[in-house]
Design an enzyme around this catalytic site. Sequence first.
Site, PDB file in Angstrom:
ATOM      1  CG  HIS A  91      -1.951   1.079   1.155  1.00 56.77           C
ATOM      2  ND1 HIS A  91      -1.694   2.363   1.595  1.00 56.77           N
ATOM      3  CD2 HIS A  91      -3.215   1.095   0.659  1.00 56.77           C
ATOM      4  CE1 HIS A  91      -2.771   3.115   1.380  1.00 56.77           C
ATOM      5  NE2 HIS A  91      -3.708   2.367   0.816  1.00 56.77           N
ATOM      6  CD  GLU A 161      -5.405   1.797  -3.142  1.00 57.79           C
ATOM      7  OE1 GLU A 161      -6.589   1.900  -2.821  1.00 57.79           O
ATOM      8  OE2 GLU A 161      -4.479   1.858  -2.327  1.00 57.79           O
TER       9      GLU A 161
END
Length: 246
Positions: A91, A161
């Site tokens: 992430h 993302e």
Amino acid sequence: MIIATNWKAYVESKEKAKKLFALAKRLASHSTHEFIISPPMPFLGFLADKNHSKVSFMAQDISSTVGGAKTGEITSAVAREAGATYALIGHSERRAIGEDNTLITQKLQHALAQGLKPILCIGERERDVDGEYLAFLREEIASVYATLSQKERLQIIIAYEPIWAIGKTSTESITVTDLTEMILYIRKVLSDFLSGRGASCTPVLYGGSVDTDNARALAEGSGIDGFLIGRAGVELDSFSELVRAL
Ligand code: PEP
């Protein structure tokens, strides 16, 4: 579609964790979507213990080590034992504190070794007119896939993302047109590492300021297989409205 929520450290009380889990179970029982939630690990442990629902659990991160004298580490084996079936890896908030592609690859290998399904986050910090962000994304994929077997590569879910789209409003998020292009590009890169239908069968999720206002359009128009949702997934109202919008 896959609807994965990233609870991050937004949820710090058991009560709230229980309410969000109850909501996810209710939504999942009336839906064909696949729901994945990622409580902080201690909460994941107790919620997953009593889980007989269609909701799956994801570790927000896992250690790059295996067990032993490693104070404070949550290994893949522990995450699996606690009830996770997915592991979020790479992430941008982990990359921001120094995780590089080498470390991320190690984490991914440990996850796979323990039978966790990795959700690998990729995404450019910003876009440049020369298109260098495309090479950056390719490298994020290539550096991991190059070390894995075909069988292992096929287990990976990609979460695209773009960092510039995270934590904003839906109007500042990606457009359907740009997302469609990026999903095509990501699948093209994947096809260099996966034979046959491997690239088209790899689930690709999108994350970055998804909410009730943009979820439906992004879901319908872009070729994604689901979402990774931050803020809109950690409040009861916004989460149920978003799922209803889909
Ligand atoms: C995220 O950080 O993974 C994310 C998608 O956050 P948000 O939905 O809040 O932009």
